[in-house]
Motif scaffolding. Sequence first.
Motif, PDB file in Angstrom:
ATOM      1  N   PRO A 110       0.812  -1.216   0.000  1.00 25.34           N
ATOM      2  CA  PRO A 110       0.000   0.000   0.000  1.00 25.34           C
ATOM      3  C   PRO A 110       0.849   1.271   0.000  1.00 25.34           C
ATOM      4  N   GLU A 111       2.008   1.213   0.652  1.00 27.67           N
ATOM      5  CA  GLU A 111       2.876   2.394   0.706  1.00 27.67           C
ATOM      6  C   GLU A 111       3.349   2.788  -0.689  1.00 27.67           C
ATOM      7  N   GLU A 112       3.586   1.797  -1.542  1.00 26.89           N
ATOM      8  CA  GLU A 112       3.989   2.070  -2.926  1.00 26.89           C
ATOM      9  C   GLU A 112       2.799   2.593  -3.727  1.00 26.89           C
ATOM     10  N   ALA A 113       1.681   1.967  -3.557  1.00 28.61           N
ATOM     11  CA  ALA A 113       0.516   2.251  -4.379  1.00 28.61           C
ATOM     12  C   ALA A 113      -0.074   3.639  -4.143  1.00 28.61           C
ATOM     13  N   VAL A 114       0.051   4.165  -2.942  1.00 30.59           N
ATOM     14  CA  VAL A 114      -0.560   5.475  -2.669  1.00 30.59           C
ATOM     15  C   VAL A 114       0.109   6.605  -3.445  1.00 30.59           C
ATOM     16  N   GLU A 115       1.279   6.338  -4.017  1.00 32.12           N
ATOM     17  CA  GLU A 115       1.960   7.347  -4.824  1.00 32.12           C
ATOM     18  C   GLU A 115       1.236   7.609  -6.139  1.00 32.12           C
ATOM     19  N   TYR A 116       0.383   6.708  -6.569  1.00 34.71           N
ATOM     20  CA  TYR A 116      -0.280   6.814  -7.857  1.00 34.71           C
ATOM     21  C   TYR A 116      -1.670   7.401  -7.659  1.00 34.71           C
ATOM     22  N   GLU A 117      -1.944   8.489  -8.379  1.00 35.73           N
ATOM     23  CA  GLU A 117      -3.148   9.268  -8.116  1.00 35.73           C
ATOM     24  C   GLU A 117      -4.379   8.840  -8.904  1.00 35.73           C
ATOM     25  N   THR A 118      -4.171   8.083  -9.994  1.00 39.43           N
ATOM     26  CA  THR A 118      -5.315   7.693 -10.822  1.00 39.43           C
ATOM     27  C   THR A 118      -5.338   6.177 -11.011  1.00 39.43           C
ATOM     28  N   PRO A 119      -6.492   5.628 -11.360  1.00 34.01           N
ATOM     29  CA  PRO A 119      -6.546   4.197 -11.668  1.00 34.01           C
ATOM     30  C   PRO A 119      -5.587   3.812 -12.789  1.00 34.01           C
ATOM     31  N   ARG A 120      -5.444   4.654 -13.795  1.00 37.44           N
ATOM     32  CA  ARG A 120      -4.555   4.343 -14.918  1.00 37.44           C
ATOM     33  C   ARG A 120      -3.102   4.270 -14.455  1.00 37.44           C
ATOM     34  N   GLU A 121      -2.692   5.225 -13.612  1.00 40.82           N
ATOM     35  CA  GLU A 121      -1.317   5.220 -13.098  1.00 40.82           C
ATOM     36  C   GLU A 121      -1.059   3.985 -12.241  1.00 40.82           C
ATOM     37  N   LEU A 122      -2.020   3.634 -11.395  1.00 38.92           N
ATOM     38  CA  LEU A 122      -1.868   2.458 -10.544  1.00 38.92           C
ATOM     39  C   LEU A 122      -1.816   1.190 -11.389  1.00 38.92           C
ATOM     40  N   ALA A 123      -2.653   1.104 -12.411  1.00 38.42           N
ATOM     41  CA  ALA A 123      -2.654  -0.066 -13.292  1.00 38.42           C
ATOM     42  C   ALA A 123      -1.308  -0.209 -14.009  1.00 38.42           C
ATOM     43  N   ALA A 124      -0.743   0.894 -14.456  1.00 35.66           N
ATOM     44  CA  ALA A 124       0.557   0.847 -15.131  1.00 35.66           C
ATOM     45  C   ALA A 124       1.641   0.356 -14.176  1.00 35.66           C
ATOM     46  N   PHE A 125       1.607   0.852 -12.947  1.00 33.88           N
ATOM     47  CA  PHE A 125       2.571   0.426 -11.930  1.00 33.88           C
ATOM     48  C   PHE A 125       2.467  -1.076 -11.674  1.00 33.88           C
ATOM     49  N   VAL A 126       1.247  -1.562 -11.486  1.00 32.11           N
ATOM     50  CA  VAL A 126       1.048  -2.987 -11.191  1.00 32.11           C
ATOM     51  C   VAL A 126       1.465  -3.842 -12.394  1.00 32.11           C
ATOM     52  N   ALA A 127       1.135  -3.413 -13.602  1.00 34.73           N
ATOM     53  CA  ALA A 127       1.528  -4.163 -14.798  1.00 34.73           C
ATOM     54  C   ALA A 127       3.048  -4.256 -14.911  1.00 34.73           C
ATOM     55  N   GLN A 128       3.741  -3.162 -14.595  1.00 33.47           N
ATOM     56  CA  GLN A 128       5.208  -3.172 -14.632  1.00 33.47           C
ATOM     57  C   GLN A 128       5.773  -4.120 -13.597  1.00 33.47           C
ATOM     58  N   LYS A 129       5.211  -4.090 -12.392  1.00 30.74           N
ATOM     59  CA  LYS A 129       5.665  -4.997 -11.324  1.00 30.74           C
ATOM     60  C   LYS A 129       5.457  -6.452 -11.732  1.00 30.74           C
ATOM     61  N   LEU A 130       4.301  -6.749 -12.304  1.00 28.84           N
ATOM     62  CA  LEU A 130       4.010  -8.122 -12.737  1.00 28.84           C
ATOM     63  C   LEU A 130       4.963  -8.559 -13.848  1.00 28.84           C
ATOM     64  N   ALA A 131       5.288  -7.666 -14.756  1.00 31.22           N
ATOM     65  CA  ALA A 131       6.199  -8.002 -15.856  1.00 31.22           C
ATOM     66  C   ALA A 131       7.602  -8.348 -15.327  1.00 31.22           C
ATOM     67  N   LYS A 132       8.006  -7.673 -14.260  1.00 27.18           N
ATOM     68  CA  LYS A 132       9.329  -7.921 -13.691  1.00 27.18           C
ATOM     69  C   LYS A 132       9.412  -9.291 -13.011  1.00 27.18           C
ATOM     70  N   VAL A 133       8.323  -9.715 -12.395  1.00 24.83           N
ATOM     71  CA  VAL A 133       8.338 -11.000 -11.692  1.00 24.83           C
ATOM     72  C   VAL A 133       7.841 -12.148 -12.570  1.00 24.83           C
ATOM     73  N   GLY A 134       7.172 -11.768 -13.688  1.00 23.95           N
ATOM     74  CA  GLY A 134       6.547 -12.745 -14.558  1.00 23.95           C
ATOM     75  C   GLY A 134       7.491 -13.670 -15.180  1.00 23.95           C
TER      76      GLY A 134
END
Length: 83
Positions: free
Chosen positions: A59-83
């Motif tokens: 949650p500490e990372e996610a609160v930095e993102y102000e919009t659903p689109r920004e949060l989705a991009a962050f999560v997609a990038q994180k998933l790509a790194k571990v994928g």
Amino acid sequence: MRTQQEIETEICRMLAKVAEGPAELIDPTKAFDSFGLDSLSKVGIVTELSRIVAFEIEPEEAVEYETPRELAAFVAQKLAKVG
């Protein structure tokens, strides 16, 4: 793996529940604050999103993102790194 668009759709679906409206009316470029979310509600969305994507999102990372689109991009990038 989920795409950024799929993640964004999930976030909008969750926001629609909180805002008590249809997901189709949620603008993913608008700030979470504009939907009346407080920090606790946003943490709840992040927790649910972590469950959906089967990956821990801090949650500490996610609160930095102000919009659903920004949060989705962050999560997609994180998933790509571990994928």
